[in-house]
Scaffold this motif. Structure first.
Motif, PDB file in Angstrom:
ATOM      1  N   ALA A  81      -6.544  64.705 -18.795  1.00 14.32           N
ATOM      2  CA  ALA A  81      -6.123  65.812 -18.283  1.00 14.32           C
ATOM      3  C   ALA A  81      -4.872  66.166 -19.023  1.00 14.32           C
ATOM      4  O   ALA A  81      -4.112  65.451 -19.538  1.00 14.32           O
ATOM      5  N   ALA A  82      -4.544  67.571 -18.706  1.00  6.70           N
ATOM      6  CA  ALA A  82      -3.318  68.222 -19.268  1.00  6.70           C
ATOM      7  C   ALA A  82      -2.313  68.416 -17.826  1.00  6.70           C
ATOM      8  O   ALA A  82      -3.076  68.820 -17.160  1.00  6.70           O
ATOM      9  N   ILE A  83      -1.320  67.962 -18.206  1.00  8.07           N
ATOM     10  CA  ILE A  83      -0.194  67.903 -16.880  1.00  8.07           C
ATOM     11  C   ILE A  83       0.744  69.092 -17.397  1.00  8.07           C
ATOM     12  O   ILE A  83       1.396  69.017 -18.246  1.00  8.07           O
ATOM     13  N   ILE A  84       0.634  69.936 -16.215  1.00  3.93           N
ATOM     14  CA  ILE A  84       1.754  71.463 -16.633  1.00  3.93           C
ATOM     15  C   ILE A  84       2.672  71.524 -15.545  1.00  3.93           C
ATOM     16  O   ILE A  84       2.179  71.200 -14.111  1.00  3.93           O
ATOM     17  N   LYS A  85       3.948  71.604 -16.075  1.00  4.93           N
ATOM     18  CA  LYS A  85       4.790  72.058 -14.988  1.00  4.93           C
ATOM     19  C   LYS A  85       5.825  73.035 -15.393  1.00  4.93           C
ATOM     20  O   LYS A  85       6.382  73.166 -16.541  1.00  4.93           O
ATOM     21  N   GLY A  86       5.888  74.150 -14.519  1.00  4.70           N
ATOM     22  CA  GLY A  86       6.436  75.076 -14.898  1.00  4.70           C
ATOM     23  C   GLY A  86       5.758  76.031 -16.014  1.00  4.70           C
ATOM     24  O   GLY A  86       4.511  76.486 -15.930  1.00  4.70           O
ATOM     25  N   ASN A  87       6.287  76.055 -17.262  1.00  2.00           N
ATOM     26  CA  ASN A  87       5.788  76.700 -18.174  1.00  2.00           C
ATOM     27  C   ASN A  87       5.558  75.789 -19.716  1.00  2.00           C
ATOM     28  O   ASN A  87       5.439  76.298 -20.729  1.00  2.00           O
ATOM     29  N   THR A  98       6.040  70.338  -8.286  1.00  2.00           N
ATOM     30  CA  THR A  98       7.371  69.549  -7.800  1.00  2.00           C
ATOM     31  C   THR A  98       7.453  68.328  -8.862  1.00  2.00           C
ATOM     32  O   THR A  98       7.179  68.351 -10.012  1.00  2.00           O
ATOM     33  N   THR A  99       7.667  67.135  -8.316  1.00  2.00           N
ATOM     34  CA  THR A  99       7.602  66.055  -9.037  1.00  2.00           C
ATOM     35  C   THR A  99       6.380  65.472  -9.787  1.00  2.00           C
ATOM     36  O   THR A  99       5.220  65.635  -9.136  1.00  2.00           O
ATOM     37  N   VAL A 100       6.600  64.914 -11.172  1.00  2.00           N
ATOM     38  CA  VAL A 100       5.485  64.610 -11.775  1.00  2.00           C
ATOM     39  C   VAL A 100       5.655  62.900 -12.064  1.00  2.00           C
ATOM     40  O   VAL A 100       6.770  62.490 -12.395  1.00  2.00           O
ATOM     41  N   ALA A 101       4.741  62.355 -11.393  1.00  2.00           N
ATOM     42  CA  ALA A 101       4.792  60.717 -11.461  1.00  2.00           C
ATOM     43  C   ALA A 101       4.525  60.258 -12.979  1.00  2.00           C
ATOM     44  O   ALA A 101       3.850  60.696 -13.751  1.00  2.00           O
ATOM     45  N   SER A 160      11.673  62.638 -13.919  1.00  2.00           N
ATOM     46  CA  SER A 160      10.545  63.947 -13.569  1.00  2.00           C
ATOM     47  C   SER A 160      11.172  65.171 -14.544  1.00  2.00           C
ATOM     48  O   SER A 160      12.262  64.816 -15.103  1.00  2.00           O
ATOM     49  N   ALA A 161      10.249  65.994 -14.361  1.00  2.00           N
ATOM     50  CA  ALA A 161      10.495  67.165 -15.468  1.00  2.00           C
ATOM     51  C   ALA A 161      11.606  68.194 -14.553  1.00  2.00           C
ATOM     52  O   ALA A 161      11.779  68.090 -13.578  1.00  2.00           O
ATOM     53  N   PRO A 162      12.074  69.147 -15.323  1.00  4.86           N
ATOM     54  CA  PRO A 162      13.049  70.183 -14.720  1.00  4.86           C
ATOM     55  C   PRO A 162      12.203  70.809 -13.834  1.00  4.86           C
ATOM     56  O   PRO A 162      10.958  71.065 -14.006  1.00  4.86           O
ATOM     57  N   GLU A 163      12.817  71.352 -12.704  1.00  3.46           N
ATOM     58  CA  GLU A 163      12.268  72.019 -11.651  1.00  3.46           C
ATOM     59  C   GLU A 163      11.616  73.358 -12.146  1.00  3.46           C
ATOM     60  O   GLU A 163      12.410  74.239 -12.873  1.00  3.46           O
ATOM     61  N   SER A 164      10.520  74.128 -11.474  1.00  2.00           N
ATOM     62  CA  SER A 164      10.211  75.271 -11.951  1.00  2.00           C
ATOM     63  C   SER A 164      10.908  76.401 -11.450  1.00  2.00           C
ATOM     64  O   SER A 164      11.124  77.371 -11.968  1.00  2.00           O
ATOM     65  N   SER A 165      11.822  76.080 -10.296  1.00  2.00           N
ATOM     66  CA  SER A 165      12.849  77.047 -10.112  1.00  2.00           C
ATOM     67  C   SER A 165      13.773  77.440 -11.162  1.00  2.00           C
ATOM     68  O   SER A 165      14.559  78.546 -10.784  1.00  2.00           O
ATOM     69  N   ASP A 166      14.039  76.687 -12.111  1.00  4.64           N
ATOM     70  CA  ASP A 166      14.779  76.903 -13.003  1.00  4.64           C
ATOM     71  C   ASP A 166      14.356  78.080 -13.947  1.00  4.64           C
ATOM     72  O   ASP A 166      14.904  78.621 -14.815  1.00  4.64           O
TER      73      ASP A 166
END
Length: 268
Positions: free
Chosen positions: A177-183, A141-144, A101-107
């Protein structure tokens, strides 16, 4: 003794069938596929009746039992083939803790997330005016990993220019699709499971069905820009909201990313 063994065997068979049927009903209910649910229910009822006649009442119906057994197994296999994308998502949800998974957005700070939201909103507004089709997935949250693997991993900081370049009709993966997590834009050109819901409007195409499909089994939110009309839509929990304005889109993204509102200092 023999009767007791038969009764126990029949009970186990019926309980097994009931469990499978219950799981299928729950699945069809979530997919809102009422017609398929009725067909599968009818087939399983017939199978149970044949089983009762053969095992409990002692009426030999070998051909009917063999035929219904083959039909039931065929229907289960067909279900697995038709809904294979949904099954992948389900299995991912069961083993999410073991997946990459990618780093959490809470960081990230609220300011970093707020800047990302502004870039996403700006890109969607520009693509809407130009009627450039786009499908953006926001993963809180988590990305498959299996979803990321269908596209090209980027790991680039979100910017309006980057998103517009990704969905440029001349770009090699603009249909995905473009997958965005956090920034971060984690990947582009990804393929998503299509929604099989019968409630989705017939005039909506593959991009909208994919945008709805991924949200039916995950906590992700999708933004869809129609290339025919330029309408911005947002999907969450399998529900599609159309005619979303840039201001409303900004509010929705702030909410899902849990960005604290600006505090205004009081004048003294």
């Amino acid at each position: 003794m023999l009767l007791a063994v038969k009764a126990a065997t029949l009970t186990i068979d019926i309980l097994t069938i009931a469990g499978v049927l219950g799981a299928m009903f729950f699945f069809f209910f979530k997919k809102k596929s009422v017609k398929l649910m009725a067909i599968y229910a009818a087939a399983f009822v017939v199978y149970v009746v044949v089983l009762l006649l053969d095992e409990y009442f002692g009426i030999p119906v070998p051909i009917a039992r063999s035929l219904m057994t083959a039909v039931v197994w065929f229907m289960i296999a067909a279900l697995a083939v038709v809904y294979q994308s949904d099954l992948k998502v389900t299995f991912f949800n069961l083993t999410a803790s073991h997946e990459k998974s990618a780093p959490e957005s809470s960081d990230l700070s609220d300011e970093e997330l707020r800047n990302a939201v502004e870039e996403i909103t700006k890109a969607c507004q520009t693509m809407s005016k130009a009627r450039t089709g786009a499908l953006i997935v926001i993963a809180p949250t988590t990305v498959a990993q299996h979803i990321l693997d269908t596209g090209v991993e980027l790991g680039a900081v979100v910017s309006a220019a980057l998103l517009e370049a990704i969905f440029n009709t001349r770009a090699p993966f603009h249909d995905g699709a473009a997958i965005i997590k956090g920034n971060k834009v984690l990947a582009a050109g990804c393929f998503l499971p299509l929604s099989q819901s019968q409630t989705v409007a017939k005039n909506l195409g593959t991009r909208h069905r994919a945008g709805i499909g991924i949200t039916e089994e995950t906590d992700m939110l999708t933004i869809i820009v129609s290339e025919e009309t330029g309408i911005i839509s947002v999907a969450k929990h399998g529900e599609l909201r159309r005619f979303v304005t840039p201001d409303r889109l900004r509010d929705i993204l702030h909410e899902i990313l849990k960005i604290a509102p600006h505090t205004k200092s009081r004048m003294i």
